[in-house]
Scaffold this active site. Structure first.
Site, short mmCIF file in Angstrom:
data_model
loop_
_atom_site.label_atom_id
_atom_site.label_comp_id
_atom_site.label_asym_id
_atom_site.label_seq_id
_atom_site.Cartn_x
_atom_site.Cartn_y
_atom_site.Cartn_z
N ASP A 1 -16.02 2.55 -1.02
CA ASP A 1 -16.10 3.51 -2.07
C ASP A 1 -17.01 4.76 -1.68
O ASP A 1 -17.49 5.62 -2.26
CB ASP A 1 -16.64 3.36 -3.33
CG ASP A 1 -15.82 2.10 -4.12
OD1 ASP A 1 -14.46 2.33 -4.24
OD2 ASP A 1 -16.33 1.30 -4.16
N HIS B 1 -5.09 5.13 -3.68
CA HIS B 1 -6.71 5.48 -4.09
C HIS B 1 -7.09 5.77 -2.84
O HIS B 1 -7.71 4.99 -2.22
CB HIS B 1 -7.38 4.43 -4.78
CG HIS B 1 -7.75 4.29 -6.23
ND1 HIS B 1 -8.00 3.49 -7.18
CD2 HIS B 1 -6.68 5.08 -6.93
CE1 HIS B 1 -7.93 3.78 -8.42
NE2 HIS B 1 -7.10 4.69 -8.34
N ASP C 1 -5.66 1.13 -2.11
CA ASP C 1 -6.72 1.80 -2.35
C ASP C 1 -7.31 1.57 -0.89
O ASP C 1 -7.27 0.45 -0.31
CB ASP C 1 -7.82 1.05 -3.36
CG ASP C 1 -9.01 1.77 -3.13
OD1 ASP C 1 -9.82 1.92 -2.13
OD2 ASP C 1 -9.74 1.91 -4.38
N HIS D 1 -9.65 -1.38 0.29
CA HIS D 1 -9.55 -2.74 -0.17
C HIS D 1 -8.86 -3.70 0.74
O HIS D 1 -8.33 -4.81 0.34
CB HIS D 1 -8.55 -2.62 -1.42
CG HIS D 1 -9.33 -1.93 -2.43
ND1 HIS D 1 -8.89 -2.32 -3.87
CD2 HIS D 1 -10.68 -1.52 -2.85
CE1 HIS D 1 -9.64 -1.76 -4.78
NE2 HIS D 1 -10.90 -1.05 -3.85
N TRP E 1 -6.65 -2.21 -12.62
CA TRP E 1 -7.67 -2.96 -11.58
C TRP E 1 -8.43 -3.93 -12.13
O TRP E 1 -9.19 -3.49 -13.38
CB TRP E 1 -8.43 -1.88 -10.89
CG TRP E 1 -9.23 -2.98 -9.99
CD1 TRP E 1 -8.90 -3.63 -8.91
CD2 TRP E 1 -10.74 -3.12 -10.15
NE1 TRP E 1 -9.97 -4.24 -8.37
CE2 TRP E 1 -10.99 -4.03 -9.18
CE3 TRP E 1 -11.50 -2.67 -10.95
CZ2 TRP E 1 -12.48 -4.71 -9.07
CZ3 TRP E 1 -12.86 -3.22 -10.88
CH2 TRP E 1 -13.28 -4.08 -9.79
N ASP F 1 -18.72 -1.63 1.74
CA ASP F 1 -18.54 -0.70 0.71
C ASP F 1 -17.17 -0.37 0.91
O ASP F 1 -16.84 0.24 1.96
CB ASP F 1 -19.37 0.42 0.38
CG ASP F 1 -19.30 1.39 -0.74
OD1 ASP F 1 -19.38 0.88 -1.72
OD2 ASP F 1 -18.95 2.45 -0.32
N GLU G 1 -3.41 -2.31 -9.07
CA GLU G 1 -4.17 -2.31 -7.66
C GLU G 1 -4.77 -3.47 -7.11
O GLU G 1 -5.57 -4.39 -7.99
CB GLU G 1 -5.76 -1.39 -8.16
CG GLU G 1 -6.53 -1.00 -7.09
CD GLU G 1 -7.37 0.03 -7.31
OE1 GLU G 1 -7.48 0.21 -8.46
OE2 GLU G 1 -8.33 0.53 -6.35
N LYS H 1 -6.96 -6.01 -4.19
CA LYS H 1 -8.15 -5.89 -3.43
C LYS H 1 -8.34 -7.15 -2.65
O LYS H 1 -7.84 -8.10 -2.95
CB LYS H 1 -9.30 -5.66 -4.50
CG LYS H 1 -10.69 -5.15 -3.86
CD LYS H 1 -11.51 -4.81 -4.89
CE LYS H 1 -13.19 -4.32 -4.21
NZ LYS H 1 -13.94 -3.62 -5.13
N ASP I 1 -10.86 7.77 -4.97
CA ASP I 1 -11.65 6.69 -5.64
C ASP I 1 -12.87 6.63 -4.72
O ASP I 1 -12.81 5.82 -3.88
CB ASP I 1 -10.87 5.39 -5.92
CG ASP I 1 -11.55 4.34 -6.42
OD1 ASP I 1 -12.65 4.89 -7.11
OD2 ASP I 1 -11.24 3.38 -6.70
C1 RNT Z 1 -12.45 -1.06 -7.58
C2 RNT Z 1 -11.22 -0.26 -7.69
C3 RNT Z 1 -11.17 0.49 -8.90
C4 RNT Z 1 -12.36 1.27 -9.22
C5 RNT Z 1 -12.48 2.10 -10.52
C6 RNT Z 1 -13.73 2.76 -10.81
O1 RNT Z 1 -12.78 -1.75 -6.47
O2 RNT Z 1 -11.07 0.39 -6.68
O3 RNT Z 1 -10.05 1.51 -8.82
O4 RNT Z 1 -13.05 1.96 -8.14
O5 RNT Z 1 -11.15 1.88 -11.36
ZN ZN Z 2 -9.35 1.96 -6.32
#
Ligand code: RNT
Ligand code: ZN
Length: 424
Positions: free
Chosen positions: A301, A291, A264, A267, A190, A299, A231, A233, A331
């Protein structure tokens, strides 16, 4: 805690639950046997707010941010491993660990393009001792050569070269994990590359990223020891207007190069679910990396909770019969709560949602659907929500020597008092 069930209650409740599921043609024991075989990939970076051990004084930068200052954060590798061991003891089943390149174990700073498997040797020892398989991630953030927001897509060829070499070095490290542990390691890539404001040129950075990736992946590894994931986003902190590695970019890349696509959950657009993407992507790629995360407003995460979104993801994996093709990684990073509890809560929820999916009467639901009886399909899906799933989960925890219900918080409080609160 007073409201904890006794062993006898757990057994009795499970027996009744088994009967209720059996009436729908579902074998709860078989569901548990399957659940036991599915590893969840814990992410090392929840333990220390993504700080890593490369340069403890350098703050986090490059498109990700952890907020909160709950005391007791792991300050070194030994503390992080101790916290991980505690977290794994609270999660039923055998699970993996995803490391980031910045979590190296070296006596001095090693340039990222010079990383070697030996810098992670102590992680392999830890993994062997504790029976965890390892996954890996290149670290393209928190570094002076990423501070203008670009890495593999940078306009400067020397900076691109540095990051290409970092990515190549990490693939070799990932392959050493796979070879030494006997289970294929997925190295996930990523990058934060993107623009805060409207770009003048959307194409050139994507052309550069494409070329960089082809250079990174030039060497082939035996898929039995090493796999690559990329990955995507939609937007990030500081890349609100344009992300080079968008979904379309990486979907095309992964399909044309047969790489794993990492989806993810945080994302995408807020109403867009990665659950719906799985059945499509699985038609074109042998494997997917997830993820599992939870987006909240800007956010992406937050700690994973037992949401409809999470349930939909696990349902899709089970309904597509893809438990061996979808690798489930976590994640999230929350620095405002006990970090070991964050791991335990998120990972337990991932397992719980997976169990709920495994307890679905798939045959019956499909029959209704194929007979165009959408009313019965809806009625059954709603009825399932109040079936005694919790009794099956409690039984599984007890049988796996993991705490039942809120009992894991007793362990957390004890660990916080005796270990984490001493870190001052
Ligand atoms: C960031 C990605 C990535 C990170 C990690 C720490 O937007 O989700 O996967 O969260 O690599
Ligand atoms: Zn991620």
């Amino acid at each position: 805690m007073d409201f904890q069930p006794s062993d006898g209650q757990i057994q009795a409740a499970y027996k009744l639950a088994q009967e209720r599921y059996a009436a729908l043609g579902v074998d709860a024991g078989a569901a548990l046997n399957t659940l036991k075989t599915v590893p969840i990939g814990l992410h090392c970076w929840q333990g220390d707010d993504v700080a890593g051990f490369e340069d403890p004084d350098r703050g986090l930068s490059g498109g990700i941010m952890a907020t909160g200052n709950y005391p007791g954060k792991a300050r070194n590798i030994d503390e992080l491993r101790s916290d991980l061991d505690k977290a794994y003891s609270l999660i039923p089943g055998r699970h993996r660990l995803a490391l980031h390149a910045s979590y190296l174990d070296a006596p001095c700073r090693i340039a990222r393009d010079q990383l070697l498997p030996e810098h992670f040797a102590s992680w392999i020892d830890w993994a062997k001792t504790n029976d965890h398989a390892l996954d890996f991630n290149q670290t393209f953030f928190s570094h002076e050569l990423a501070d203008d927001g670009f890495t593999l897509a940078h306009a400067d060829p020397a900076i691109r070269r540095f990051w290409i070499d970092h990515a190549i070095a990490c693939r070799a490290i990932g392959a050493s994990f796979g070879a030494q542990l006997g289970e294929a390691c997925v190295t996930n890539l990523w990058i934060p590359d993107g623009f805060k404001d409207s770009p003048a040129d959307r194409l050139a950075p994507r052309q550069r990223l494409l070329e960089s990736l082809d250079a990174v992946f030039a060497k082939d590894y035996d898929p039995a020891i090493h796999l690559d994931a990329v990955e995507c986003k939609l937007f990030g902190l500081g890349s609100e207007s344009y992300v080079v590695g968008s979904h379309e970019f990486y979907l095309g890349y992964a399909i044309s190069r047969q790489k794993l696509l990492c989806l993810d959950a945080g994302h995408f657009h807020p109403t867009e679910s990665i659950a719906d993407k799985l059945s499509s992507v699985l038609l074109y790629l042998p494997e997917i990396l997830l993820h599992v995360s939870r987006g909240v407003r800007w956010d992406s995460d937050h700690v994973v909770t037992l949401t409809d979104d999470l349930q939909a993801i696990m349902q899709e994996i089970v309904r597509c019969d893809a438990l061996k093709r979808v690798r489930i990684g976590l994640d999230f990073f929350d620095a405002s709560i006990n970090r070991v509890a964050a791991w335990a809560i998120g990972a337990r929820n991932a397992c719980r949602a997976l169990l709920m999916a495994l307890l679905e009467p798939r045959e019956l639901l499909r029959r209704y659907e194929n007979e165009s009886d959408f009313t019965s399909r809806l009625a059954l899906l709603e009825a399932l929500k109040s079936l005694p799933f919790g009794a099956v989960w409690d039984y599984y925890c007890a049988a796996s020597d993991a705490p039942v219900g809120m009992a894991f918080m007793d362990d957390i409080r004890d660990y916080e008092r005796t270990v984490m609160s001493q870190r001052i």
